[in-house]
Design an enzyme around this catalytic site. Structure first.
Site, PDB file in Angstrom:
ATOM      1  N   LEU A   1       0.814  -1.220   0.000  1.00 27.24           N
ATOM      2  CA  LEU A   1       0.000   0.000   0.000  1.00 27.24           C
ATOM      3  C   LEU A   1       0.846   1.267   0.000  1.00 27.24           C
ATOM      4  CD1 LEU A   1      -2.817  -1.004   2.532  1.00 27.24           C
ATOM      5  CD2 LEU A   1      -3.052  -0.666   0.063  1.00 27.24           C
ATOM      6  N   SER A   2       2.102   1.189  -0.410  1.00 26.06           N
ATOM      7  CA  SER A   2       2.962   2.380  -0.388  1.00 26.06           C
ATOM      8  C   SER A   2       2.515   3.439  -1.392  1.00 26.06           C
ATOM      9  CB  SER A   2       4.409   1.987  -0.656  1.00 26.06           C
ATOM     10  OG  SER A   2       4.561   1.529  -1.983  1.00 26.06           O
TER      11      SER A   2
END
Length: 288
Positions: A142-143
């Site tokens: 989820l960066s």
């Protein structure tokens, strides 16, 4: 396969209708040697002479070309039956062959050779496209949220990086720099995996993060694609020549340039152009 389908149809026809096939074969007589008439008699013509025999007899000739009243008929189509080959009777049907025999039979057929040629050309074109033009990528973290979610699959084009310079706000896929590998450890498999981030500054730009906002060359940047304001301070720094600075859109949950520094432009694999899977995520929102 067309050939296999034809063979199966002929095979099923022979099994389901053996009487019809046998009856058809028994009635095959060359048309030029036969002629039917009313009644039970037949006419025989030879050298201009016509005879009439009762009982529906057939056509008989002796070796001299004269009428033959003996018991041995002469085949009007000599050698016709010799055209049948015993090899067809001894040959296995396709379904009775072993798997390897079926593979060999398929490769030996014209259709198999054509299919192999088609598959080879298609595979070669696909590999060429992936190597120099475009390739698929999978998002594992989820960066880059909310632009990308875990499981998104996107296309990365690899041509324009050679034709034009990189611009701010472009999303790029790249091989990790040396400093990143040192931080995660050379033995860690993640040190060799490609990463995806957003370019927030190019060579010569002055960059600073303060008060949760990004400033480039002293100007606060509008970033509608970020998940939240940054909770760290960074800079000011000047991007060196040949490098870019990349950050994750999920600013507080991304191992990016504010930790490991600048990214050499030569490490960039390509630009992310659109998400193609899952269907409800198709598009390129937030990538430019």
């Amino acid at each position: 396969a067309k050939m296999a389908s034809v063979m199966r149809v002929l095979y099923l026809t022979a099994i389901l209708f053996p009487s019809a096939v046998s009856a058809f074969n028994s009635r095959v007589v060359p048309h030029r040697h036969t002629q039917s008439f009313r009644g039970s008699s037949s006419l025989r013509r030879h050298n201009g002479a016509t005879d009439k025999r009762s009982g529906g007899g057939g056509l008989f000739m002796n070796n001299g070309g004269e009428n033959n009243d003996g018991d041995s008929p002469i085949d009007p189509n000599p050698g016709g039956l010799n055209q049948w080959s015993d090899d067809d009777d001894n040959k296995k049907s396709f379904k009775d062959m072993s798997f390897f025999e079926q593979i060999q039979e398929w490769f030996a057929s014209d259709e198999g050779k054509e299919d192999v040629k088609t598959y080879t050309v298609s595979l070669s074109v696909a590999l060429l496209l992936r190597l120099i033009i475009i390739e698929p990528r999978y998002i594992p973290s989820l960066s880059m949220y909310p632009t990308f979610e875990v499981g998104d699959q996107l296309a990365v084009e690899k041509v324009t990086k050679r034709l034009r310079p990189f611009n701010r706000n472009e999303v790029v896929v790249f091989n990790p720099p040396e400093r990143f590998r040192e931080l995660v450890g050379e033995s860690n498999r993640k040190s060799k995996e490609a990463l995806i981030k957003r370019i927030i500054a190019v060579e010569g730009d002055k960059v600073e993060v303060m008060g949760g906002k990004l400033f480039v060359n002293g100007v606060q940047q509008e970033e509608p694609f970020t998940a939240e304001d940054a909770e760290y301070q960074f800079g000011p720094v000047i991007v060196p020549s040949g490098d870019v600075l990349v950050l994750g859109d999920n600013r507080n949950h991304s191992l990016d340039g504010h930790i490991w520094g600048f990214l050499p432009a030569e490490n960039v694999i390509g630009r992310a152009v659109f998400v193609y899977w899952p269907p409800w995520r198709v598009g390129n929102t937030g990538m430019f």
